[in-house]
Write a protein that holds these residues in place. Structure first.
Motif, short mmCIF file in Angstrom:
data_model
loop_
_atom_site.label_atom_id
_atom_site.label_comp_id
_atom_site.label_asym_id
_atom_site.label_seq_id
_atom_site.Cartn_x
_atom_site.Cartn_y
_atom_site.Cartn_z
N ASP A 92 0.70 -1.31 0.04
CA ASP A 92 0.01 -0.11 -0.11
C ASP A 92 0.80 1.24 -0.13
O ASP A 92 0.34 2.16 0.31
CB ASP A 92 -0.84 -0.11 1.25
N ASP A 93 1.91 1.21 -0.31
CA ASP A 93 2.96 2.44 -0.27
C ASP A 93 2.91 3.24 -1.62
O ASP A 93 2.57 2.61 -2.86
CB ASP A 93 4.49 1.88 -0.28
N ASP A 94 3.48 4.29 -1.77
CA ASP A 94 3.44 5.22 -3.08
C ASP A 94 4.16 4.36 -4.03
O ASP A 94 3.89 4.72 -5.43
CB ASP A 94 3.78 6.33 -2.60
N SER A 135 -8.45 3.05 1.32
CA SER A 135 -7.20 3.58 1.86
C SER A 135 -6.25 4.04 0.65
O SER A 135 -5.76 5.14 0.82
CB SER A 135 -6.42 2.56 2.68
N ILE A 136 -6.53 3.48 -0.46
CA ILE A 136 -5.79 3.78 -1.71
C ILE A 136 -6.26 5.18 -2.17
O ILE A 136 -5.36 6.00 -2.69
CB ILE A 136 -5.60 2.67 -2.69
N ARG A 138 -7.76 7.55 -0.61
CA ARG A 138 -7.50 8.58 0.30
C ARG A 138 -5.98 8.90 -0.15
O ARG A 138 -5.43 9.97 0.06
CB ARG A 138 -7.47 8.08 1.62
N ARG A 139 -5.01 7.73 -0.36
CA ARG A 139 -3.68 8.34 -0.53
C ARG A 139 -3.24 8.83 -1.77
O ARG A 139 -2.49 9.66 -1.78
CB ARG A 139 -2.76 6.78 -0.39
N MET A 140 -4.08 8.57 -2.76
CA MET A 140 -4.16 9.27 -4.01
C MET A 140 -4.53 10.67 -3.89
O MET A 140 -3.65 11.64 -4.47
CB MET A 140 -4.63 8.42 -5.04
N ALA A 142 -4.54 12.50 -1.44
CA ALA A 142 -3.73 13.26 -0.24
C ALA A 142 -2.36 13.37 -1.31
O ALA A 142 -1.68 14.77 -1.05
CB ALA A 142 -3.15 12.34 0.63
N HIS A 143 -1.85 12.59 -2.08
CA HIS A 143 -0.86 12.87 -3.05
C HIS A 143 -0.87 14.03 -3.93
O HIS A 143 0.11 14.87 -3.74
CB HIS A 143 -0.38 11.67 -3.75
N LYS A 146 -0.77 17.65 -2.43
CA LYS A 146 0.37 18.23 -1.90
C LYS A 146 0.63 19.35 -2.89
O LYS A 146 0.87 18.97 -4.19
CB LYS A 146 1.52 17.23 -1.88
#
Length: 217
Positions: A92-94, A135-136, A138-140, A142-143, A146
């Motif tokens: 689940d990492d970038d 969760s993926i 949300r991660r995208m 958030a990325h 930025k």
């Protein structure tokens, strides 16, 4: 009329079986090929005429015993652009996420979710929505929220470096970029080192993100 097909590539037999059962339940009537490694996945993909719409969905694990599922996704995107390559993984990492997307993945699911949760997410395909674990997604978001580092926009690349960065953004490997640009692998490697140094990055995933940010792909 040829029946549409699905492909499941997963090295763990138990997981492969329940993913296959999941696909059978969600897409009744679809022929399913389930294999356990990259070589078998590539063989299954290459057995289908390129450009056809026979292959509808492919669930692809990234950590395969003989290579990365990202290489298979890259082939899928090139040979079967109307198919939906969906990552099913524990990562689940970038780095894994953005490299998979750059290669052509159109969904990203975490196997840590329950089968019921995965089923709900895969059903979104019917509405034309990309299947992403919460969760993926949300991660995208958030990325991309930025702010870009101010210095990045000011970094100038040579025309050749820009071409190489474009190739990386398209998910190409060193030898693919060399063939595309009609230069040697060694020369592409030198350009990649220069790009990484100038942009202060260290991975193909970061290069892919930068290529997208610059509008190259």
């Amino acid at each position: 009329m040829t029946a549409r097909r699905a492909l499941v590539v997963e090295d763990l037999a138990a997981t492969r079986h329940w993913l296959t059962a999941l696909v059978a339940e969600l897409f009744p009537g679809m022929a399913i090929t389930a294999v356990g490694d990259l070589a078998a996945g590539l063989a299954a993909v290459e057995a289908i005429p390129p450009g056809s719409d026979v292959l509808a969905v492919a669930l692809v694990d990234l950590g395969l015993p003989d290579g990365s599922g990202i290489d298979l996704i890259r082939v899928l995107a090139e040979r079967h652009p109307r198919a939906l390559p969906i990552v099913t993984t524990i990562y689940d990492d970038d780095g894994h996420l953005f490299e998979a997307i750059a290669a052509g993945a159109q969904g990203y699911l975490l196997k840590s979710e329950t089968p019921e949760a995965l089923k709900r997410t895969l059903r979104r395909i019917e509405q034309g929505e990309p299947p992403l674990s919460p969760s993926i997604a949300r991660r995208m978001m958030a990325h991309f929220r930025k702010p870009a580092p101010p210095a990045m926009a000011e970094v100038a690349l040579t025309p050749r470096e820009t071409e190489v960065l474009t190739c990386l953004g398209l998910g190409m490997r060193i030898r693919d970029a060399a063939r595309e640009l009609s230069i040697s692998d060694h020369t592409v490697g030198d350009h990649v080192k220069a790009i990484y140094r100038k942009l202060n990055i260290a991975t193909r995933a970061e290069a892919a993100v930068e290529a997208v940010r610059r509008g190259l792909v």
